[in-house]
Design a protein around this motif. Structure first.
Motif, PDB file in Angstrom:
ATOM      1  N   THR A   1      70.473  84.927  65.628  1.00  0.00           N
ATOM      2  CA  THR A   1      71.346  84.903  64.456  1.00  0.00           C
ATOM      3  C   THR A   1      71.838  83.482  64.203  1.00  0.00           C
ATOM      4  OG1 THR A   1      73.247  85.448  65.840  1.00  0.00           O
ATOM      5  CG2 THR A   1      72.141  87.280  64.747  1.00  0.00           C
ATOM      6  N   ASP A   2      71.921  83.118  62.925  1.00  0.00           N
ATOM      7  CA  ASP A   2      72.553  81.856  62.551  1.00  0.00           C
ATOM      8  C   ASP A   2      73.170  82.032  61.170  1.00  0.00           C
ATOM      9  OD1 ASP A   2      70.471  81.791  60.765  1.00  0.00           O
ATOM     10  OD2 ASP A   2      69.377  80.184  61.752  1.00  0.00           O
ATOM     11  N   TYR A   3      73.678  80.953  60.594  1.00  0.00           N
ATOM     12  CA  TYR A   3      74.365  81.088  59.318  1.00  0.00           C
ATOM     13  C   TYR A   3      74.201  79.816  58.490  1.00  0.00           C
ATOM     14  CZ  TYR A   3      77.971  78.093  61.359  1.00  0.00           C
ATOM     15  OH  TYR A   3      78.633  77.034  61.938  1.00  0.00           O
ATOM     16  N   ASN A   4      74.385  79.983  57.185  1.00  0.00           N
ATOM     17  CA  ASN A   4      74.424  78.860  56.247  1.00  0.00           C
ATOM     18  C   ASN A   4      75.751  78.909  55.505  1.00  0.00           C
ATOM     19  OD1 ASN A   4      71.694  78.117  56.806  1.00  0.00           O
ATOM     20  ND2 ASN A   4      70.999  79.739  55.408  1.00  0.00           N
ATOM     21  N   GLU A   5      76.334  77.750  55.293  1.00  0.00           N
ATOM     22  CA  GLU A   5      77.601  77.686  54.573  1.00  0.00           C
ATOM     23  C   GLU A   5      77.436  76.797  53.354  1.00  0.00           C
ATOM     24  OE1 GLU A   5      82.367  76.830  55.401  1.00  0.00           O
ATOM     25  OE2 GLU A   5      80.875  76.276  56.905  1.00  0.00           O
ATOM     26  N   ASP A   6      77.865  77.308  52.177  1.00  0.00           N
ATOM     27  CA  ASP A   6      77.839  76.510  50.957  1.00  0.00           C
ATOM     28  C   ASP A   6      79.094  76.808  50.151  1.00  0.00           C
ATOM     29  OD1 ASP A   6      77.420  78.965  49.691  1.00  0.00           O
ATOM     30  OD2 ASP A   6      75.241  78.711  49.658  1.00  0.00           O
ATOM     31  N   VAL A   7      79.129  76.383  48.904  1.00  0.00           N
ATOM     32  CA  VAL A   7      80.330  76.552  48.078  1.00  0.00           C
ATOM     33  C   VAL A   7      80.643  78.019  47.825  1.00  0.00           C
ATOM     34  CG1 VAL A   7      80.131  74.312  46.948  1.00  0.00           C
ATOM     35  CG2 VAL A   7      78.928  76.301  45.980  1.00  0.00           C
ATOM     36  N   HIS A   8      79.637  78.896  47.973  1.00  0.00           N
ATOM     37  CA  HIS A   8      79.839  80.323  47.722  1.00  0.00           C
ATOM     38  C   HIS A   8      80.326  81.074  48.958  1.00  0.00           C
ATOM     39  CE1 HIS A   8      77.989  79.793  43.821  1.00  0.00           C
ATOM     40  NE2 HIS A   8      76.923  79.239  44.392  1.00  0.00           N
ATOM     41  N   GLY A   9      80.298  80.411  50.121  1.00  0.00           N
ATOM     42  CA  GLY A   9      80.747  81.071  51.349  1.00  0.00           C
ATOM     43  C   GLY A   9      79.711  80.946  52.454  1.00  0.00           C
ATOM     44  N   ILE A  10      79.720  81.908  53.352  1.00  0.00           N
ATOM     45  CA  ILE A  10      78.850  81.882  54.527  1.00  0.00           C
ATOM     46  C   ILE A  10      77.828  83.012  54.429  1.00  0.00           C
ATOM     47  CG2 ILE A  10      78.760  82.190  57.040  1.00  0.00           C
ATOM     48  CD1 ILE A  10      81.495  80.883  57.191  1.00  0.00           C
ATOM     49  N   THR A  11      76.570  82.679  54.638  1.00  0.00           N
ATOM     50  CA  THR A  11      75.490  83.665  54.676  1.00  0.00           C
ATOM     51  C   THR A  11      74.940  83.746  56.085  1.00  0.00           C
ATOM     52  OG1 THR A  11      74.878  83.133  52.390  1.00  0.00           O
ATOM     53  CG2 THR A  11      73.256  84.330  53.733  1.00  0.00           C
ATOM     54  N   PHE A  12      74.853  84.957  56.636  1.00  0.00           N
ATOM     55  CA  PHE A  12      74.327  85.148  57.977  1.00  0.00           C
ATOM     56  C   PHE A  12      72.840  85.482  57.909  1.00  0.00           C
ATOM     57  CE2 PHE A  12      78.832  85.998  58.437  1.00  0.00           C
ATOM     58  CZ  PHE A  12      79.149  85.254  59.579  1.00  0.00           C
ATOM     59  N   ASN A  13      72.068  84.895  58.804  1.00  0.00           N
ATOM     60  CA  ASN A  13      70.627  85.129  58.881  1.00  0.00           C
ATOM     61  C   ASN A  13      70.274  85.777  60.224  1.00  0.00           C
ATOM     62  OD1 ASN A  13      70.242  83.518  56.415  1.00  0.00           O
ATOM     63  ND2 ASN A  13      70.721  81.767  57.726  1.00  0.00           N
ATOM     64  N   ILE A  14      69.418  86.800  60.151  1.00  0.00           N
ATOM     65  CA  ILE A  14      69.003  87.509  61.369  1.00  0.00           C
ATOM     66  C   ILE A  14      67.484  87.493  61.451  1.00  0.00           C
ATOM     67  CG2 ILE A  14      69.041  89.711  62.607  1.00  0.00           C
ATOM     68  CD1 ILE A  14      71.597  90.408  61.051  1.00  0.00           C
ATOM     69  N   ASN A  15      66.978  87.009  62.565  1.00  0.00           N
ATOM     70  CA  ASN A  15      65.543  87.040  62.841  1.00  0.00           C
ATOM     71  C   ASN A  15      65.313  87.847  64.106  1.00  0.00           C
ATOM     72  OD1 ASN A  15      64.444  85.128  60.750  1.00  0.00           O
ATOM     73  ND2 ASN A  15      65.923  83.769  61.740  1.00  0.00           N
ATOM     74  N   ALA A  16      64.354  88.757  64.051  1.00  0.00           N
ATOM     75  CA  ALA A  16      64.092  89.618  65.225  1.00  0.00           C
ATOM     76  C   ALA A  16      62.721  90.239  65.087  1.00  0.00           C
ATOM     77  CB  ALA A  16      65.157  90.698  65.331  1.00  0.00           C
ATOM     78  N   SER A  17      62.284  90.851  66.173  1.00  0.00           N
ATOM     79  CA  SER A  17      61.029  91.611  66.153  1.00  0.00           C
ATOM     80  C   SER A  17      61.343  93.068  66.430  1.00  0.00           C
ATOM     81  CB  SER A  17      60.054  91.070  67.202  1.00  0.00           C
ATOM     82  OG  SER A  17      60.646  91.061  68.484  1.00  0.00           O
ATOM     83  N   SER A  18      60.568  93.976  65.848  1.00  0.00           N
ATOM     84  CA  SER A  18      60.812  95.403  66.018  1.00  0.00           C
ATOM     85  C   SER A  18      59.832  95.999  67.002  1.00  0.00           C
ATOM     86  CB  SER A  18      60.699  96.117  64.677  1.00  0.00           C
ATOM     87  OG  SER A  18      59.428  95.904  64.118  1.00  0.00           O
TER      88      SER A  18
END
Length: 275
Positions: A258-275
């Motif tokens: 998991t990681d995140y990006n922050e910009d003027v609109h707020g914080i977006t969380f990113n999830i990478n995984a395998s099923s």
């Protein structure tokens, strides 16, 4: 148990009791039993120990004993919800309102990862063993609660309030029944024959309530089922409960990052995984 720990435990128990009034109870059978047992009037209780809450009126004493069973219980890490609650409480106590947005986002990334990892580890057999261990332990003590509350002029009823917190809303499950399986989307957890069979063995309780909930910021979505421990079949029929053999989480992700990006609109969380 320290004073602060005891206070937190009591608050957790009271919070669960409060959820009874928020639960969506559709069955007239369940509504009637909650009314008879005075559990619709949650502010009328007397705080107690062994049992946790006592409700009294002119004809009946009702003792309520609370227990929590984790929907993501893991035999290595035990109760996931308790672990997460402790972690979050310590973070809040330590930082108060001084968390930077980066610190808060990093902390939430780790929480999300742990939730997904716990889902991946889930095994129904482990969950059911935990359900059995906790319920039978409380059942052993219930007769003493009855003796404590008995009054020759009143009825005495002992209720086990089983709290099952959920980590995700609208969870997709894989449910198993006989030789068949299919997907099921729920805001609760599937009830199984094994769970209800264990409730029927709680002979020292008169009733057991299973209360599941998902916590949101502004509201809590709760589901409630009540069982007469000595008339399980009637409780199942009156509430139209469908019982499965077992269940699992449909989405089980491994190697979660998991990681995140922050910009003027707020914080977006990113999830990478395998099923």
């Amino acid at each position: 148990m320290g004073k602060k720990t005891e206070e937190l435990k009591k608050k957790s128990e009271r919070d669960c009791l409060n959820l009874i009034s928020l639960a969506k109870v559709k069955s007239a059978y369940a509504k009637n039993l909650l009314n008879v047992l005075q559990l619709n009037d949650i502010d009328s209780f007397i705080s107690s120990e062994r049992p946790d809450f006592v409700f009294e009126n002119t004809t009946m004493n009702v003792g309520v004993e609370h227990c929590m069973i984790d929907s993501l219980y893991n035999e290595k890490l035990a109760s996931h919800s308790k672990e997460m609650n402790t972690k979050i409480r310590k973070a809040v106590d330590k930082e108060k309102v001084n968390y930077s947005s980066e610190d808060a986002a990093s902390f939430l990334c780790e929480c999300i990862k742990q939730e997904l990892d716990a889902t991946n580890r889930f095994k129904y057999e482990t969950f059911l063993n935990s359900f059995k261990s906790i319920c039978m332990k409380h059942n052993m003590n219930a007769e003493a609660y009855r003796e404590k509350l008995e009054n020759n002029n009143k009825q005495t009823k002992i209720v086990c309030l089983i709290e099952i917190p959920l980590s995700f809303q609208n969870t997709k499950y894989m449910v198993y029944e006989d030789d068949n399986n299919h997907c099921l989307l729920l805001n609760s957890i599937p009830l199984t024959k094994g769970m209800v069979n264990l409730i029927s063995q709680m002979s020292n309780f008169d009733y057991a309530i299973i209360l599941t909930y998902f916590k949101e910021k502004k509201k809590k979505k709760c589901s409630l089922y009540i069982f007469d421990c000595k008339n399980i079949e009637i409780s199942i029929g009156e509430q139209r409960i469908h019982l499965y053999d077992s269940f699992d989480y449909y989405y089980k992700l491994s190697n979660v990052v998991t990681d995140y990006n922050e910009d003027v609109h707020g914080i977006t969380f990113n999830i990478n995984a395998s099923s």
